[in-house]
Design a protein around this motif. Structure first.
Motif, PDB file in Angstrom:
ATOM      1  N   ASN A  32       0.814  -1.224   0.000  1.00  0.00           N
ATOM      2  CA  ASN A  32       0.000   0.000   0.000  1.00  0.00           C
ATOM      3  C   ASN A  32       0.849   1.276   0.000  1.00  0.00           C
ATOM      4  N   PRO A  33       1.349   1.674  -1.158  1.00  0.00           N
ATOM      5  CA  PRO A  33       2.250   2.826  -1.233  1.00  0.00           C
ATOM      6  C   PRO A  33       1.580   4.160  -0.949  1.00  0.00           C
ATOM      7  N   PHE A  34       0.263   4.157  -0.753  1.00  0.00           N
ATOM      8  CA  PHE A  34      -0.451   5.397  -0.432  1.00  0.00           C
ATOM      9  C   PHE A  34      -0.476   5.660   1.071  1.00  0.00           C
ATOM     10  N   ASN A  35      -0.131   4.657   1.867  1.00  0.00           N
ATOM     11  CA  ASN A  35      -0.104   4.793   3.321  1.00  0.00           C
ATOM     12  C   ASN A  35       1.342   4.930   3.773  1.00  0.00           C
ATOM     13  N   LEU A  36       1.865   6.145   3.635  1.00  0.00           N
ATOM     14  CA  LEU A  36       3.265   6.359   3.977  1.00  0.00           C
ATOM     15  C   LEU A  36       3.496   6.349   5.480  1.00  0.00           C
ATOM     16  N   GLN A  94       2.489   4.068   7.529  1.00  0.00           N
ATOM     17  CA  GLN A  94       2.872   2.691   7.868  1.00  0.00           C
ATOM     18  C   GLN A  94       3.958   2.143   6.961  1.00  0.00           C
ATOM     19  N   ASN A  95       3.980   2.588   5.697  1.00  0.00           N
ATOM     20  CA  ASN A  95       4.846   1.949   4.702  1.00  0.00           C
ATOM     21  C   ASN A  95       5.852   2.912   4.086  1.00  0.00           C
ATOM     22  N   GLY A  96       6.185   3.966   4.815  1.00  0.00           N
ATOM     23  CA  GLY A  96       7.056   5.007   4.275  1.00  0.00           C
ATOM     24  C   GLY A  96       8.537   4.682   4.305  1.00  0.00           C
ATOM     25  N   GLN A  97       8.888   3.469   4.705  1.00  0.00           N
ATOM     26  CA  GLN A  97      10.283   3.020   4.630  1.00  0.00           C
ATOM     27  C   GLN A  97      10.364   1.937   3.571  1.00  0.00           C
ATOM     28  N   SER A  98      11.140   2.166   2.548  1.00  0.00           N
ATOM     29  CA  SER A  98      11.212   1.238   1.418  1.00  0.00           C
ATOM     30  C   SER A  98      11.721  -0.132   1.847  1.00  0.00           C
ATOM     31  N   PRO A  99      11.130  -1.207   1.320  1.00  0.00           N
ATOM     32  CA  PRO A  99      11.625  -2.558   1.646  1.00  0.00           C
ATOM     33  C   PRO A  99      12.996  -2.848   1.072  1.00  0.00           C
ATOM     34  N   THR A 100      13.549  -1.925   0.276  1.00  0.00           N
ATOM     35  CA  THR A 100      14.875  -2.142  -0.310  1.00  0.00           C
ATOM     36  C   THR A 100      16.009  -1.669   0.596  1.00  0.00           C
ATOM     37  N   LEU A 101      15.690  -0.967   1.674  1.00  0.00           N
ATOM     38  CA  LEU A 101      16.746  -0.355   2.485  1.00  0.00           C
ATOM     39  C   LEU A 101      17.686  -1.386   3.082  1.00  0.00           C
ATOM     40  N   SER A 102      17.181  -2.574   3.388  1.00  0.00           N
ATOM     41  CA  SER A 102      18.001  -3.608   4.016  1.00  0.00           C
ATOM     42  C   SER A 102      18.701  -4.508   2.998  1.00  0.00           C
ATOM     43  N   LEU A 103      18.516  -4.253   1.714  1.00  0.00           N
ATOM     44  CA  LEU A 103      19.099  -5.105   0.690  1.00  0.00           C
ATOM     45  C   LEU A 103      20.527  -4.674   0.355  1.00  0.00           C
ATOM     46  N   SER A 104      21.246  -5.554  -0.312  1.00  0.00           N
ATOM     47  CA  SER A 104      22.639  -5.272  -0.645  1.00  0.00           C
ATOM     48  C   SER A 104      22.731  -4.352  -1.863  1.00  0.00           C
ATOM     49  N   PRO A 105      23.590  -3.344  -1.809  1.00  0.00           N
ATOM     50  CA  PRO A 105      23.779  -2.475  -2.983  1.00  0.00           C
ATOM     51  C   PRO A 105      24.451  -3.203  -4.141  1.00  0.00           C
ATOM     52  N   ASP A 106      25.002  -4.382  -3.888  1.00  0.00           N
ATOM     53  CA  ASP A 106      25.671  -5.149  -4.945  1.00  0.00           C
ATOM     54  C   ASP A 106      24.711  -6.015  -5.744  1.00  0.00           C
ATOM     55  N   ASP A 107      23.509  -6.249  -5.217  1.00  0.00           N
ATOM     56  CA  ASP A 107      22.508  -7.032  -5.940  1.00  0.00           C
ATOM     57  C   ASP A 107      21.784  -6.158  -6.954  1.00  0.00           C
ATOM     58  N   PHE A 108      21.280  -6.776  -8.014  1.00  0.00           N
ATOM     59  CA  PHE A 108      20.382  -6.068  -8.914  1.00  0.00           C
ATOM     60  C   PHE A 108      18.980  -6.177  -8.328  1.00  0.00           C
ATOM     61  N   VAL A 109      18.378  -5.029  -8.019  1.00  0.00           N
ATOM     62  CA  VAL A 109      17.114  -4.989  -7.285  1.00  0.00           C
ATOM     63  C   VAL A 109      16.043  -4.264  -8.100  1.00  0.00           C
ATOM     64  N   ILE A 110      14.920  -4.932  -8.298  1.00  0.00           N
ATOM     65  CA  ILE A 110      13.741  -4.333  -8.918  1.00  0.00           C
ATOM     66  C   ILE A 110      12.705  -4.104  -7.828  1.00  0.00           C
TER      67      ILE A 110
END
Length: 266
Positions: A144-148, A150-166
């Motif tokens: 739900n990207p309209f509810n910032l 609750q969801n205003g922190q991207s799920p990508t923040l904990s991912l590795s910068p070396d991975d290709f992430v979509i």
């Protein structure tokens, strides 16, 4: 790079193809074909025959994975049929989805049940790993990207910068509203390409806080993260499209090769 071609099906006007080159794409994923569909809004302008067309088209495209951007239905009674049609699409790497505002407003638990039945991976603020021949890429999804609040922190923040992430987000606004750190490509829908436009150049009405900026196609947020925005397939409010053709998106991943490092000198 992008180009468009007629789909061959009356109810899906075109296939819009992108080649996306990035240094983080593993060699094993060079040439990997990802399909992206969004905003089916079944049944709106999209009816039963059109839904069958989508299934056939997606299977004929021989995709490696299918990604879904949300807003699946226009009524709870249509949820089983639309999800079953997407579940029939077979890909080696699976099918992954996020939901749109319509999906959160009604039938949410029905959608969860039907996606589980069809083996579709719902990514609500989590990520999944696609593996191929020893390489991997990561698909993350926004809840739900309209509810910032609750969801205003991207799920990508904990991912590795070396991975290709979509990152899958129903609305492109999310990639501008919050930092999408470690994201290499955002896929979004929601705008319908304006649905009714003046020769495809200007949309009088567009559901985005940023106006024409994220109308359709390849755009960039303020941090220069690329966003591919699809026109989607169905319609909302009025069952009409004008210079905003319904479409399926196909993205072919390419590994970036530094020519300077691959040349041989004598």
């Amino acid at each position: 790079m992008s180009k468009s071609s007629a789909s061959g099906y009356k109810n899906v006007k075109r296939v819009r193809k992108y080649e996306f080159t990035h240094r983080d794409v593993p060699a094993a994923f060079d040439g990997c074909r990802l399909g992206f569909v969004s905003d089916l809004h079944y049944r709106s302008l999209l009816k039963e025959k059109g839904l069958r067309d989508i299934t056939r088209l997606l299977n004929n495209l021989r995709l490696d994975a299918l990604l879904i951007g949300g807003d699946l239905h226009e009524g709870c009674e249509y949820v089983p049929d639309v999800i079953a049609a997407l579940g029939v699409v077979k890909t080696p790497l699976g099918t992954y989805a996020v939901l749109g505002n319509n999906d959160y407003e009604a039938c949410y638990h029905d959608i969860l049940k039907e996606m589980e039945r069809q083996g579709i991976h719902l990514l609500e603020h989590k990520a999944d790993t696609l593996k191929r021949n020893g390489g991997r890429i990561v698909i993350a999804g926004v809840r739900n990207p309209f509810n910032l609040g609750q969801n205003g922190q991207s799920p990508t923040l904990s991912l590795s910068p070396d991975d290709f992430v979509i990152l899958l987000s129903h609305t492109p606004d999310y990639a501008e509203d919050v930092p999408v750190t470690n994201t290499d490509l955002v896929l979004a829908g929601h705008t319908h390409g304006g649905q009714v436009t003046l020769f495809g150049l200007y949309a009088p009405v567009i559901p985005s806080r940023y106006g024409q900026r994220f109308l359709t196609g390849l755009r960039y947020n303020s941090n220069n993260t690329p966003i591919i925005i699809t026109n989607g397939i169905g319609t909302s409010r009025k069952n009409v499209r004008l210079f905003a053709p319904s479409e399926v998106v196909v993205i072919t991943l390419r590994r970036f090769v530094n020519i300077e490092h691959t040349m041989h000198y004598e």
